[in-house]
Write an enzyme that holds these catalytic residues in place. Structure first.
Site, PDB file in Angstrom:
ATOM      1  NE  ARG A  30      39.861  41.911  39.760  1.00 50.44           N
ATOM      2  CZ  ARG A  30      40.257  43.071  39.222  1.00 50.44           C
ATOM      3  NH1 ARG A  30      41.195  43.764  39.786  1.00 50.44           N
ATOM      4  NH2 ARG A  30      39.723  43.477  38.109  1.00 50.44           N
ATOM      5  NE  ARG A  34      47.882  44.518  41.054  1.00 50.91           N
ATOM      6  CZ  ARG A  34      47.628  45.745  40.625  1.00 50.91           C
ATOM      7  NH1 ARG A  34      48.622  46.559  40.312  1.00 50.91           N
ATOM      8  NH2 ARG A  34      46.389  46.173  40.505  1.00 50.91           N
ATOM      9  NE  ARG A  43      50.593  40.605  36.631  1.00 51.15           N
ATOM     10  CZ  ARG A  43      51.294  41.170  35.649  1.00 51.15           C
ATOM     11  NH1 ARG A  43      52.327  40.552  35.119  1.00 51.15           N
ATOM     12  NH2 ARG A  43      50.951  42.363  35.189  1.00 51.15           N
ATOM     13  CG  ASP A  80      40.734  40.836  33.153  1.00 55.34           C
ATOM     14  OD1 ASP A  80      40.888  41.195  34.329  1.00 55.34           O
ATOM     15  OD2 ASP A  80      40.290  41.594  32.269  1.00 55.34           O
ATOM     16  CE1 TYR A 157      38.183  48.746  31.859  1.00 51.24           C
ATOM     17  CE2 TYR A 157      36.080  47.598  31.960  1.00 51.24           C
ATOM     18  CZ  TYR A 157      37.112  48.269  32.589  1.00 51.24           C
ATOM     19  OH  TYR A 157      37.071  48.471  33.945  1.00 51.24           O
TER      20      TYR A 157
HETATM   21  O1  1CP Z   1      40.327  36.475  41.997  1.00 53.52           O
HETATM   22  C1  1CP Z   1      39.470  36.858  41.187  1.00 53.52           C
HETATM   23  O2  1CP Z   1      38.505  37.571  41.478  1.00 53.52           O
HETATM   24  C2  1CP Z   1      39.567  36.338  39.749  1.00 53.52           C
HETATM   25  C3  1CP Z   1      40.248  37.125  38.807  1.00 53.52           C
HETATM   26  C4  1CP Z   1      39.707  38.410  38.171  1.00 53.52           C
HETATM   27  C5  1CP Z   1      38.403  38.850  37.915  1.00 53.52           C
HETATM   28  C6  1CP Z   1      37.083  38.226  38.346  1.00 53.52           C
HETATM   29  C7  1CP Z   1      40.578  39.355  37.606  1.00 53.52           C
HETATM   30  C8  1CP Z   1      42.042  39.283  37.655  1.00 53.52           C
HETATM   31  N1  1CP Z   1      39.822  40.310  36.961  1.00 53.52           N
HETATM   32  C9  1CP Z   1      38.488  40.035  37.150  1.00 53.52           C
HETATM   33  C10 1CP Z   1      37.338  40.792  36.622  1.00 53.52           C
HETATM   34  C11 1CP Z   1      37.519  42.148  36.052  1.00 53.52           C
HETATM   35  N2  1CP Z   1      38.557  42.624  35.264  1.00 53.52           N
HETATM   36  C12 1CP Z   1      36.553  43.190  36.153  1.00 53.52           C
HETATM   37  C13 1CP Z   1      35.198  43.036  36.820  1.00 53.52           C
HETATM   38  C14 1CP Z   1      35.250  43.083  38.296  1.00 53.52           C
HETATM   39  C15 1CP Z   1      35.767  44.350  38.936  1.00 53.52           C
HETATM   40  O3  1CP Z   1      35.136  45.415  38.749  1.00 53.52           O
HETATM   41  O4  1CP Z   1      36.765  44.263  39.644  1.00 53.52           O
HETATM   42  C16 1CP Z   1      37.043  44.301  35.462  1.00 53.52           C
HETATM   43  C17 1CP Z   1      36.382  45.648  35.292  1.00 53.52           C
HETATM   44  C18 1CP Z   1      38.316  43.940  34.900  1.00 53.52           C
HETATM   45  C19 1CP Z   1      39.181  44.763  34.028  1.00 53.52           C
HETATM   46  C20 1CP Z   1      40.537  44.881  34.608  1.00 53.52           C
HETATM   47  N3  1CP Z   1      41.476  43.896  34.538  1.00 53.52           N
HETATM   48  C21 1CP Z   1      41.069  45.937  35.395  1.00 53.52           C
HETATM   49  C22 1CP Z   1      40.339  47.226  35.776  1.00 53.52           C
HETATM   50  C23 1CP Z   1      40.694  48.309  34.847  1.00 53.52           C
HETATM   51  C24 1CP Z   1      40.067  49.666  35.143  1.00 53.52           C
HETATM   52  O5  1CP Z   1      40.794  50.522  35.641  1.00 53.52           O
HETATM   53  O6  1CP Z   1      38.886  49.891  34.862  1.00 53.52           O
HETATM   54  C25 1CP Z   1      42.369  45.566  35.770  1.00 53.52           C
HETATM   55  C26 1CP Z   1      43.349  46.364  36.565  1.00 53.52           C
HETATM   56  C27 1CP Z   1      42.606  44.271  35.217  1.00 53.52           C
HETATM   57  C28 1CP Z   1      43.818  43.416  35.407  1.00 53.52           C
HETATM   58  C29 1CP Z   1      43.661  42.356  36.424  1.00 53.52           C
HETATM   59  N4  1CP Z   1      42.688  41.369  36.358  1.00 53.52           N
HETATM   60  C30 1CP Z   1      42.830  40.500  37.411  1.00 53.52           C
HETATM   61  C31 1CP Z   1      43.963  40.965  38.193  1.00 53.52           C
HETATM   62  C32 1CP Z   1      44.495  40.276  39.416  1.00 53.52           C
HETATM   63  C33 1CP Z   1      44.454  42.116  37.569  1.00 53.52           C
HETATM   64  C34 1CP Z   1      45.669  42.924  38.008  1.00 53.52           C
HETATM   65  C35 1CP Z   1      46.761  42.679  37.051  1.00 53.52           C
HETATM   66  C36 1CP Z   1      48.100  42.294  37.608  1.00 53.52           C
HETATM   67  O7  1CP Z   1      48.274  41.322  38.333  1.00 53.52           O
HETATM   68  O8  1CP Z   1      49.027  42.991  37.216  1.00 53.52           O
END
Ligand code: 1CP
Length: 351
Positions: A30, A34, A43, A80, A157
């Protein structure tokens, strides 16, 4: 690595190949997101998280932001794990402040309504265009990582409809009707192989498979729904792309990591914060490259505590093969200057 293949030059690829790196390669899960003001700006303009993922210029831009700021050794494609269910035709929305919301699939009828896993790449062409753009725009020393969620984590999910603390909906389906649940795993194995293959063809040099919820499974289910699908994905990918480095992140797998690393045959294992570095050196590093595992909250706190604990990891695992990373993703409240301090510490270690 295949015989006769030249040794890679990029530091991250060298660590994965198990050769001398001259300094420890570093990136952070990540690393785009944000906590960076420049990310929040893009964003806000993108109008929706999926729009950001599906607009190649914007996905490229936010992938490059942390590389410009910190010079990480790898860029991870901005996307994602939930683009795969989206491409399979399941309704996926990212609601502000709420995280992802999906229309849950809970039975065979829901599975039958999904589109063909062989065709997910048709929906995801903007993602591969972002990868292509990045393979041209990244500095020559920076490796490009493609990624996908592991079938089990994506299924939590798809079945639960959102993130949950206990993954109960997916678990109950898997326990009550393992054979039907297996059909969902099979769909996701195929879709994931297609999605990762398309990223490699577009220029990704490494792929990482995120199994965020692997650790919630008891041993027998872990074997069937975490280990076996990732082994299948690794085998199918490397049959298409011999020598392709594959990193897996079976978060929370603990002692089961040993068998997981051995039996999946992945090139690198990403460790969560709960894994002892000395234990990992003894039981995992002899098998291949390990990656990890600083607590993301140490990066929020910063200061001497962050430095002491980062040095503890470096002193224990730094002889390699090793990639410095966090034990999970950077959290939004992280001060960007703490990231800069950690990068400096890792880059200067024993150089
Ligand atoms: O920079 C990076 O790492 C690349 C981008 C990336 C990656 C590798 C994002 C962007 N998401 C992911 C993987 C991801 N997404 C995982 C596996 C890794 C981990 O555990 O962190 C999972 C479980 C998700 C699902 C997801 N997408 C969640 C979690 C939900 C939960 O509560 O279980 C969330 C909040 C997202 C949205 C998301 N994805 C990425 C970002 C930056 C965001 C935030 C959204 C935003 O900007 O509003």
């Amino acid at each position: 690595m295949a015989p006769g293949t030249e040794l890679p030059e990029k530091k991250l690829l060298r660590a994965l190949a198990g050769v001398e790196t001259h300094g420890v390669p570093l990136w952070m899960m990540r690393q785009a997101g944000r906590y960076l003001p420049e990310y929040r700006e893009v964003r806000a303009k993108a109008g929706g998280f999926l729009n950001l993922c599906y607009t190649p210029e914007l996905a490229e831009e936010v992938t490059l932001q942390p590389i410009r700021r910190y010079g990480f050794d790898a860029a991870i494609l901005f996307s994602d794990i939930l683009v795969v269910p989206d491409a399979l035709g399941q309704k996926v929305a990212f609601k502000e402040g709420e995280g992802p919301v999906l229309e849950p699939i809970t039975d065979g009828k829901g599975l039958a309504a999904l589109s063909s896993p062989a065709r997910v790449t048709e929906h995801l062409t903007p993602v591969y265009e972002a990868v292509e753009r990045l393979s041209r725009s990244l500095p020559k020393e920076t490796a490009l990582i493609g990624f996908a969620g592991a079938p089990w984590t994506v299924a939590t999910y798809m079945v639960g409809g959102r993130g949950s603390p206990d993954q109960a909906a997916a678990k109950l389906w898997a326990y009550r009707e393992p054979d039907e649940f297996q059909k969902l795993m099979d769909i996701l194995v195929e879709a994931t192989v297609e999605h990762l293959s398309a990223q490699v063809l577009a220029g990704a040099e490494v792929v990482q498979i995120f199994d965020t919820w692997a650790g919630s499974l008891p041993e027998l289910s872990f074997e069937r729904f975490a280990l076996r699908p990732v082994k299948a994905i690794r085998e199918l990918l490397q049959a298409r792309f011999p020598g392709l480095p594959v990193i897996a992140f079976p978060r929370g797998a603990g002692a089961m990591s040993v068998r997981y690393f051995q039996e999946t045959g992945v090139t690198g294992l990403s460790l969560d914060t709960g894994v002892s570095p000395a234990w990992a050196r003894e039981h995992l590093q002899s098998r291949g490259c390990v990656q990890g595992n600083l607590d993301p909250l140490l990066l929020v706190a910063g200061g001497d505590e962050m430095k002491t604990q980062a040095l503890h990891i470096l002193e224990t695992l730094g002889e390699g093969p090793f990639i410095f990373n966090l034990g999970h993703g950077i959290v939004p409240q992280t001060p960007p200057e703490h990231v800069g301090e950690l990068v400096k510490l890792v880059q200067e270690w024993r150089r």
